[in-house]
Scaffold this motif. Structure first.
Motif, PDB file in Angstrom:
ATOM      1  N   LEU C  13      36.955  35.155  43.220  1.00 53.85           N
ATOM      2  CA  LEU C  13      37.542  35.870  42.096  1.00 53.85           C
ATOM      3  C   LEU C  13      36.610  36.919  41.503  1.00 53.85           C
ATOM      4  O   LEU C  13      37.053  37.764  40.737  1.00 53.85           O
ATOM      5  N   THR C  14      35.331  36.826  41.838  1.00 52.08           N
ATOM      6  CA  THR C  14      34.375  37.670  41.122  1.00 52.08           C
ATOM      7  C   THR C  14      34.663  39.159  41.281  1.00 52.08           C
ATOM      8  O   THR C  14      34.355  39.937  40.405  1.00 52.08           O
ATOM      9  N   HIS C  15      35.295  39.544  42.414  1.00 49.08           N
ATOM     10  CA  HIS C  15      35.568  40.977  42.620  1.00 49.08           C
ATOM     11  C   HIS C  15      36.703  41.483  41.746  1.00 49.08           C
ATOM     12  O   HIS C  15      36.892  42.677  41.626  1.00 49.08           O
ATOM     13  N   PHE C  16      37.443  40.558  41.178  1.00 43.60           N
ATOM     14  CA  PHE C  16      38.613  40.985  40.404  1.00 43.60           C
ATOM     15  C   PHE C  16      38.267  41.233  38.935  1.00 43.60           C
ATOM     16  O   PHE C  16      39.141  41.458  38.129  1.00 43.60           O
ATOM     17  N   GLY C  17      37.007  41.108  38.581  1.00 43.45           N
ATOM     18  CA  GLY C  17      36.631  41.377  37.188  1.00 43.45           C
ATOM     19  C   GLY C  17      35.574  40.420  36.714  1.00 43.45           C
ATOM     20  O   GLY C  17      34.408  40.521  37.079  1.00 43.45           O
ATOM     21  N   LYS C  18      36.005  39.421  35.922  1.00 44.96           N
ATOM     22  CA  LYS C  18      35.058  38.472  35.344  1.00 44.96           C
ATOM     23  C   LYS C  18      34.391  37.657  36.448  1.00 44.96           C
ATOM     24  O   LYS C  18      35.025  37.269  37.414  1.00 44.96           O
ATOM     25  N   ASP C  19      33.096  37.396  36.290  1.00 43.65           N
ATOM     26  CA  ASP C  19      32.419  36.669  37.362  1.00 43.65           C
ATOM     27  C   ASP C  19      31.605  35.480  36.865  1.00 43.65           C
ATOM     28  O   ASP C  19      30.801  34.925  37.587  1.00 43.65           O
ATOM     29  N   LEU C  91      42.812  37.340  36.321  1.00 41.16           N
ATOM     30  CA  LEU C  91      43.856  36.600  37.030  1.00 41.16           C
ATOM     31  C   LEU C  91      45.051  37.488  37.364  1.00 41.16           C
ATOM     32  O   LEU C  91      45.676  37.330  38.409  1.00 41.16           O
ATOM     33  N   ARG C  92      45.369  38.432  36.474  1.00 39.78           N
ATOM     34  CA  ARG C  92      46.487  39.331  36.767  1.00 39.78           C
ATOM     35  C   ARG C  92      46.173  40.161  38.015  1.00 39.78           C
ATOM     36  O   ARG C  92      47.027  40.362  38.875  1.00 39.78           O
ATOM     37  N   ARG C  93      44.922  40.621  38.090  1.00 39.80           N
ATOM     38  CA  ARG C  93      44.534  41.383  39.289  1.00 39.80           C
ATOM     39  C   ARG C  93      44.617  40.490  40.528  1.00 39.80           C
ATOM     40  O   ARG C  93      45.137  40.889  41.567  1.00 39.80           O
ATOM     41  N   TYR C  94      44.114  39.272  40.356  1.00 39.60           N
ATOM     42  CA  TYR C  94      44.127  38.339  41.493  1.00 39.60           C
ATOM     43  C   TYR C  94      45.556  38.061  41.941  1.00 39.60           C
ATOM     44  O   TYR C  94      45.864  38.103  43.136  1.00 39.60           O
ATOM     45  N   LEU C  95      46.445  37.804  40.967  1.00 35.52           N
ATOM     46  CA  LEU C  95      47.829  37.476  41.319  1.00 35.52           C
ATOM     47  C   LEU C  95      48.506  38.649  42.008  1.00 35.52           C
ATOM     48  O   LEU C  95      49.260  38.474  42.963  1.00 35.52           O
ATOM     49  N   THR C  96      48.223  39.878  41.526  1.00 37.99           N
ATOM     50  CA  THR C  96      48.787  41.065  42.166  1.00 37.99           C
ATOM     51  C   THR C  96      48.412  41.069  43.652  1.00 37.99           C
ATOM     52  O   THR C  96      49.233  41.348  44.519  1.00 37.99           O
ATOM     53  N   SER C  97      47.160  40.713  43.917  1.00 37.47           N
ATOM     54  CA  SER C  97      46.726  40.700  45.317  1.00 37.47           C
ATOM     55  C   SER C  97      47.355  39.549  46.084  1.00 37.47           C
ATOM     56  O   SER C  97      47.520  39.622  47.297  1.00 37.47           O
ATOM     57  N   ALA C 105      46.580  45.323  48.392  1.00 39.76           N
ATOM     58  CA  ALA C 105      46.206  45.129  46.985  1.00 39.76           C
ATOM     59  C   ALA C 105      44.833  44.485  46.910  1.00 39.76           C
ATOM     60  O   ALA C 105      43.971  44.897  46.129  1.00 39.76           O
ATOM     61  N   LYS C 106      44.622  43.466  47.748  1.00 34.44           N
ATOM     62  CA  LYS C 106      43.336  42.767  47.739  1.00 34.44           C
ATOM     63  C   LYS C 106      42.221  43.745  48.150  1.00 34.44           C
ATOM     64  O   LYS C 106      41.152  43.781  47.540  1.00 34.44           O
ATOM     65  N   LEU C 107      42.533  44.555  49.171  1.00 39.50           N
ATOM     66  CA  LEU C 107      41.542  45.520  49.657  1.00 39.50           C
ATOM     67  C   LEU C 107      41.158  46.493  48.549  1.00 39.50           C
ATOM     68  O   LEU C 107      39.990  46.751  48.304  1.00 39.50           O
ATOM     69  N   PHE C 108      42.167  47.002  47.844  1.00 42.58           N
ATOM     70  CA  PHE C 108      41.896  47.997  46.801  1.00 42.58           C
ATOM     71  C   PHE C 108      41.112  47.380  45.645  1.00 42.58           C
ATOM     72  O   PHE C 108      40.218  47.994  45.078  1.00 42.58           O
ATOM     73  N   TYR C 109      41.476  46.127  45.284  1.00 44.81           N
ATOM     74  CA  TYR C 109      40.820  45.504  44.134  1.00 44.81           C
ATOM     75  C   TYR C 109      39.394  45.115  44.455  1.00 44.81           C
ATOM     76  O   TYR C 109      38.501  45.215  43.617  1.00 44.81           O
ATOM     77  N   THR C 110      39.210  44.602  45.671  1.00 45.49           N
ATOM     78  CA  THR C 110      37.895  44.071  45.964  1.00 45.49           C
ATOM     79  C   THR C 110      36.952  45.151  46.488  1.00 45.49           C
ATOM     80  O   THR C 110      35.747  44.979  46.439  1.00 45.49           O
ATOM     81  N   ASN C 111      37.516  46.245  46.989  1.00 39.43           N
ATOM     82  CA  ASN C 111      36.661  47.313  47.505  1.00 39.43           C
ATOM     83  C   ASN C 111      37.310  48.641  47.161  1.00 39.43           C
ATOM     84  O   ASN C 111      38.095  49.189  47.918  1.00 39.43           O
ATOM     85  N   HIS C 112      36.994  49.175  45.963  1.00 36.66           N
ATOM     86  CA  HIS C 112      37.745  50.324  45.474  1.00 36.66           C
ATOM     87  C   HIS C 112      37.474  51.603  46.260  1.00 36.66           C
ATOM     88  O   HIS C 112      38.211  52.567  46.124  1.00 36.66           O
ATOM     89  N   ILE C 113      36.422  51.626  47.102  1.00 37.29           N
ATOM     90  CA  ILE C 113      36.198  52.790  47.957  1.00 37.29           C
ATOM     91  C   ILE C 113      37.456  53.055  48.801  1.00 37.29           C
ATOM     92  O   ILE C 113      37.897  54.189  48.967  1.00 37.29           O
ATOM     93  N   TRP C 114      38.065  51.975  49.271  1.00 40.59           N
ATOM     94  CA  TRP C 114      39.287  52.102  50.078  1.00 40.59           C
ATOM     95  C   TRP C 114      40.411  52.758  49.289  1.00 40.59           C
ATOM     96  O   TRP C 114      41.191  53.531  49.837  1.00 40.59           O
ATOM     97  N   GLU C 115      40.455  52.464  48.029  1.00 43.66           N
ATOM     98  CA  GLU C 115      41.498  53.053  47.190  1.00 43.66           C
ATOM     99  C   GLU C 115      41.281  54.567  47.102  1.00 43.66           C
ATOM    100  O   GLU C 115      42.221  55.365  47.242  1.00 43.66           O
ATOM    101  N   TYR C 116      40.012  54.963  46.912  1.00 45.99           N
ATOM    102  CA  TYR C 116      39.712  56.399  46.881  1.00 45.99           C
ATOM    103  C   TYR C 116      40.101  57.052  48.219  1.00 45.99           C
ATOM    104  O   TYR C 116      40.702  58.132  48.254  1.00 45.99           O
ATOM    105  N   VAL C 117      39.762  56.391  49.297  1.00 52.15           N
ATOM    106  CA  VAL C 117      40.038  56.961  50.623  1.00 52.15           C
ATOM    107  C   VAL C 117      41.547  57.161  50.810  1.00 52.15           C
ATOM    108  O   VAL C 117      42.013  58.246  51.190  1.00 52.15           O
TER     109      VAL C 117
END
Lengths: 574, 163, 397
Positions: C13-19, C91-97, C105-117
């Motif tokens: 879960l740590t990539h989705f925000g709170k860790d 959790l909202r981010r996690y659930l979205t994924s 969704a998981k890719l974008f949340y956990t590695n935002h470089i992919w979202e930019y690409v």
């Protein structure tokens, strides 16, 4: 003969008595009793102004008997006896009526409680008429002391006394000194090595010229009284040694329960499951491995194994929560990647630096899982899919039934009193509580003395304790003992038997019933006589005597019979 | 109204009296008709005391000592037990219901047990009703002053308050 | 049935925000203070516990994160600074994924470089597509109407206005349908996990219809949000939401009426609605940006990269839209064309990425979560009534 003049004092004890008993009515009723000169009430009789009032009255009104209706005589009889003494009256001219512990605190009908209070005070008034002045006896104190138990408490007490130049006999049933503390690796909450400190202390004991250590030994018999005890020590299997001493320190400690008795934990069935003392040995070896020599990925620490459970031990074993936190820290530093679980019923982290350790540990990725003993303890089973065992229980904070895999399970086993506690309590004339721990004289104000003068109970033999508490208690007891030795003498029981030789028929029943051999038969006079140094004043001989020749001072037939009369006499209602 | 009996209780100083004090410090409620007399040991409880209590009008007598093996004086409670059995027999022969006297072991930690015992014994005595020993003594006294009291001084059946 | 705990789960879960999950000692103050936490749907403490213990299935099935509107009250009350509000956001981010089965969704949340690409590639694709297939006319400078405004639909070589609108509308609808299909499939997953897979729950069939108004009502009014103590965010969010919804309807459903060749007077409904939408979006966006930078409000203290991507994309879309409008009114033909292309090249990837795979998906998940929660409540009430009837037989029968 001097005319009997009785002063009656009824204590309010704040509201403790006054709320349930009409103290004014009790005092008023007593005014009319025979020989009663005055009857007063006061807010707190035990306070200085309360005592001063008694002293003043004794002097002004020439009182020669005093009745105080207040708390239990077990609490303040000595206080008031001293007050009488200060007023120049013999301290035994006092009788107390217990209208708090055995009246106001246990009844809920004010009219009935008042009526009962009147009866009890009337009994005391009736009895005090027959009180006789008794003179205290002083006997010299043997400066040697017997210490039973060579754990941290016994070691501390022995060194304290020996360093003060007094002879010490230290009796240890095992072949090594140190007790439970010697089995520990580090202490909590500071993680000091206790074995290092203990080694130094034990070495000092071994070479100390004032300390005689009896290893593998047991106390077989204790006779005598404060200042002048005599005991038999059985060394090893046969040799019996006879020693004399003036004081006794009981420091028999405790032992862990057998976790096999709690079946659901599977101790002895699964090698993964070990006790906290087993784990101390694992830690001493320097690495955290389970019985198979494998570094566990999941370590579960189960709290309250047998503690705080009506089916096993209803009390808290005091040290396990902190020890469990210590383990979490040890495991975390030895195995940074491992999952550490604390399965607890309630975390108890009171004490200096303990809450801090709890807070610190909870920040170290240790998962605290709560279970409820009333809904059943965790159950340990073989893990069907993993290498270790599964611990199953209902987790209270989530409400979920969960299963936790673990390759190492540490049971924080409950502690129970040592198995020789019973025999030592009988030998020393002290009492054990419902859990088998020694009862101290007063739980708050006299925590290391017992009801037997000269016998002290220190450390975990009176309830589970941590090391600083045990050491403090040992030092408290030795301070008391050294004070007695410094004084040089002790006041011994004046409540002993005496024989009226004119009535004694020489039947020797008293000699047969005396548990102390204090009664002797004088062949020449053909009567019994009492050795007052040996007599403890139980009064059994008095009840056995067919001619009424032998009586116990302060508990004479006359005194008790008149108390019955007083109690049964009619009292005014309301 | 229900008869409210009077019960005299003899408690040994070390176990039972302390136990009764513990009931107090634990604020356990029990019947208010128990009147306690403290003795050093249950071995001190002379049968005369019990008889005296009955003749003074007690409806029941409760004796308590340390548990076997726990006596502060080693074995006083055993002596008490022996006397108790004899006394019960004696009372029975004299026409006194032997349920009116009871011996129990109460340790210093058994405050709860003492409170329960007090209530239970009080109920037993309530059921038995008022004891008529005192009244009968008076009648007999009138009939023949000597015959009622065999060992006057020793039995303590005479008033001990010197007048 | 007991659940095997998974303590490693919290690391996922740590990539989705709170860790950090250790501070909480479960006093429950957060749940007590929350104005939205009610019987049957209690949060946030229980969710935090589920994370600590790694009860993944339970979390996957939970609707609670969507029922929370992040007022921050719990984090302010927390005696251990465990920040439960941020936990609900995580959790909202996690659930979205978890609802999205494509894994994007998981890719974008956990590695935002992919979202930019992905955003960048789509931007380039649209720009290139316009320049190749819909290039600016050589005589575009003539495409000015009588009031001096640019005739926006007639700027492309060889394609008349009607055809151009048709192409854009076709694209709009395709995009809307793709997004809708993705969202619907995600909502089906959500429905399956949170309602269907729960044992022993039977939703009365009629309640699917009787409770359906919840969907529309909550989407339109966000009445649940208004129950949080601080009403300002609700009003601001309502402005943003209505503004965006109006704009979306205008450009998808009413494109031929919105994107016209003539310039209507400023009080015309079409222009007024456009201005309202622009104001609504920009107003709230500005406030949120400032507050996110200030980091004073608990609610806006912790910004995840996905939060910033959303804000920046929306801001760029709005600004480029405003520029198109200004250039058109000024009769600047080439500028209008190129900003229009850029506007679309930002808008389309934003919608395609943000709505089904990222932050914006909450527009659908929140109302549906409320709807599902309501269904479960109804089911529980029916069950309770039934067991009550069984226990207490009617008197006199």
């Amino acid at each position: 003969m001097e005319k009997t003049r009785i002063g009656v004092y009824v204590c309010w004890c704040g509201t403790n008595i006054a709320m349930m008993v009409d103290v004014e009515a009790v005092a008023k009723e007593m005014e009319s009793r025979q020989n009663v000169v005055l009857a007063r009430t006061y807010k707190y009789m035990c306070s200085d102004p309360g005592q001063d009032m008694v002293i003043r009255d004794i002097k002004e009104h020439k009182l020669n008997r005093v009745v105080i209706a207040a708390c239990s005589p077990r609490i303040h009889e000595n206080t008031f006896r001293k007050a009488l003494e200060n007023a120049g009256l013999n301290p035994y001219m006092l009788q107390m009526a217990n209208i708090r512990e055995q009246n106001s605190w246990v009844h809920s009908d004010r009219i009935e409680a008042t009526r009962k209070a009147k009866s009890l005070v009337a009994g005391a008034v009736s009895r005090v008429n027959h009180h006789q002045p008794l003179n205290k006896r002083e006997v010299p104190v043997n400066p040697a002391s017997l210490i039973i138990g060579g754990g941290i408490s016994g070691i501390t007490a022995a060194l304290e006394l020996a360093d003060a130049g007094k002879r010490v006999y230290l009796v240890e049933k095992e072949s090594e000194l140190g007790g439970i503390a010697a089995m520990l690796d580090l202490t909590s909450p500071h993680f000091y090595s206790i074995s290092d400190s203990l080694k130094t202390l034990i070495r000092r004991i071994e070479v100390h010229q004032n300390i005689k250590v009896y290893m593998d030994s047991q106390v077989k018999q204790i006779n005598g009284y404060v200042g002048n005890f005599n005991g038999e020590i059985k060394i090893g299997n046969k040799k019996v040694k006879n020693i004399d001493f003036g004081n006794i320190v009981v420091a028999t400690g405790l032992k862990p329960i057998k976790p096999e008795t709690i079946e659901n934990y599977g101790y002895g069935v699964f090698s993964e499951v070990i006790t906290s003392l087993d784990f101390e040995q694992v830690l001493k070896k320097g690495s955290v491995l389970n019985a198979y020599g494998i570094k566990p990925k999941n370590v579960a620490i189960i709290h309250c194994v047998g503690s705080r459970n009506e089916d096993y031990k209803p009390y808290c074993s005091r040290t396990c929560c902190m020890t469990a936190l210590k383990y979490a820290n040890m495991i975390r530093s030895a195995l940074p990647e491992a999952n550490v679980y604390q399965m607890y019923a309630d975390m108890r982290a009171y004490g200096k630096h303990c809450e801090e350790l709890y807070a610190d540990t909870s920040g170290k990725n240790v998962l605290f899982l709560m279970y409820d003993q009333r809904e059943g303890m965790p159950i340990i089973e073989k893990d069907a899919i993993g290498p270790g065992v599964l611990i199953k229980f209902n987790e209270r904070l989530s409400g979920e039934d969960i299963e936790v895999p673990a390759e190492l399970v540490i049971l924080m086993t409950a502690m129970e009193s040592g198995k020789d506690a019973k025999s030592i309590s009988q030998m020393t004339g002290t009492s054990l509580d419902a859990n088998g721990f020694f009862i101290e004289k007063h739980p708050k104000l006299d925590p290391v003395s017992t009801t037997t003068d000269g016998v002290y109970v220190v450390g975990s033999c009176q309830s589970p304790k941590n090391i600083p508490e045990s050491v403090s208690q040992a030092r408290a007891a030795t301070a008391n003992i050294l004070a007695t030795i410094a004084k040089g003498y002790v006041e011994v029981e004046v409540i002993t038997a005496e024989v009226n030789e004119d009535i004694c028929c020489g039947c020797q029943f008293c000699i047969q019933v005396c548990p102390y051999g204090a009664n002797n038969y004088d062949q020449r006079k053909a009567v019994s006589s009492v050795n007052e140094a040996l007599c403890k004043g139980c009064g059994t001989c008095g009840s056995a005597c067919p001619s009424g020749a032998i009586s116990t001072r302060h508990f004479t037939d006359k005194q008790i019979l008149s108390q019955i009369e007083g109690i049964m006499a009619e009292v005014g209602s309301g | 109204m229900e008869y409210n009996p009077t019960i005299v209780s003899f408690l040994c100083n070390w176990c039972s009296y302390t136990g009764a004090d513990l009931a107090g410090t634990s604020r356990m409620k029990y019947a208010s008709n128990i009147r306690v007399i403290r003795v050093m040991c249950s071995g001190r409880i002379d049968p005369t005391f019990v008889l005296k209590a009955f003749t003074e009008g007690a409806d029941g007598v409760l004796l308590c000592g340390c548990h076997p093996g726990d006596c502060h004086y080693h074995e006083g409670n055993y002596k008490c037990l022996r006397r108790f059995h004899l006394l019960q027999k004696y009372l029975d022969q004299m026409g006194v219901d032997k349920k009116r006297i009871r011996l129990e072991w109460i340790s210093a930690s058994e405050g709860k047990e003492f409170a329960e015992l007090a209530n239970e014994f009080s109920e037993t005595i309530k059921k038995l009703g008022k004891s008529n020993i005192k009244e009968e003594m008076k009648v007999e006294d009138k009939k023949s002053p000597e015959s009622a009291v065999h060992r006057p001084a020793r039995m303590g059946l005479q008033s001990t308050v010197e007048s | 049935m007991s659940t095997r705990i998974n303590p490693d789960f919290k690391n996922e879960l740590t990539h989705f925000g709170k860790d950090e999950w250790n501070e909480c000692y479960h006093c429950g103050n957060c749940t007590a203070i929350c104005p939205l936490s009610k019987d049957g749907f209690l949060f946030p403490r229980k969710d935090l516990r589920a994370i600590q213990m790694g009860l993944q299935d339970k979390l996957d099935a939970s609707l609670e994160p969507w029922l929370c509107y992040y007022c921050g009250e719990c984090s302010e009350t927390c005696p251990r600074d465990a920040n439960p509000a941020e936990l609900m956001m995580t959790l909202r981010r996690y659930l979205t994924s978890r609802y999205d089965k494509s894994g994007l969704a998981k890719l974008f949340y956990t590695n935002h470089i992919w979202e930019y690409v992905v955003l960048g590639l789509m931007f380039l694709a649209i720009v290139v597509a316009f320049l190749v297939f819909l290039p600016l006319k050589t005589d575009a400078a003539l495409m000015v109407n009588e009031s001096g405004g640019v005739m926006i639909n007639s700027l492309v070589e060889g394609i008349n206005a009607e055809r151009f609108i048709g192409i854009i509308e076709y694209g709009d609808w395709t995009m809307a349908i793709v997004i809708a299909l993705l969202l619907v499939s995600n909502i089906v997953v959500m429905f399956y996990k949170s309602v269907l897979s729960e044992n022993g729950i039977r939703i009365p069939f009629s309640s699917y219809f009787t409770e359906a108004w919840q969907l529309v009502w909550n989407f339109a009014t966000q009445s649940r949000f208004s129950k949080c103590d601080d009403k300002q965010y609700w009003i601001g969010h309502l402005l943003l939401m209505t503004g965006y919804t109006i704009m979306f309807i205008l450009v998808v459903v009413f494109l031929p009426l919105f994107q016209i060749e003539t310039v209507e007077p400023w009080w015309h409904w079409q222009r007024l609605l456009g201005y309202y939408a622009t104001f609504g979006i920009l107003f709230f966006l500005t406030i949120v940006t400032i507050k996110r930078l200030q980091k004073r409000d608990v609610k806006l203290k912790y910004s995840h990269p996905s939060d910033w991507i959303f804000i920046v994309m929306l801001a760029l879309t709005t600004i480029s839209g405003i520029l198109v409008h200004i250039f058109r009114l000024q009769g600047m033909v080439a500028a209008t064309y190129y900003t229009y292309v850029i506007h679309l090249a930002i808008l389309v990837p934003m919608l395609m990425v943000e709505v089904p795979f990222s932050k914006w998906s909450h527009l659908a998940y929140r109302p549906f979560a409320i709807y599902f929660a309501r269904l479960k409540t109804v089911a529980a009430e029916v069950e309770k009534e039934k067991s009550h009837k069984e226990l207490v037989p009617a008197v006199g029968s």
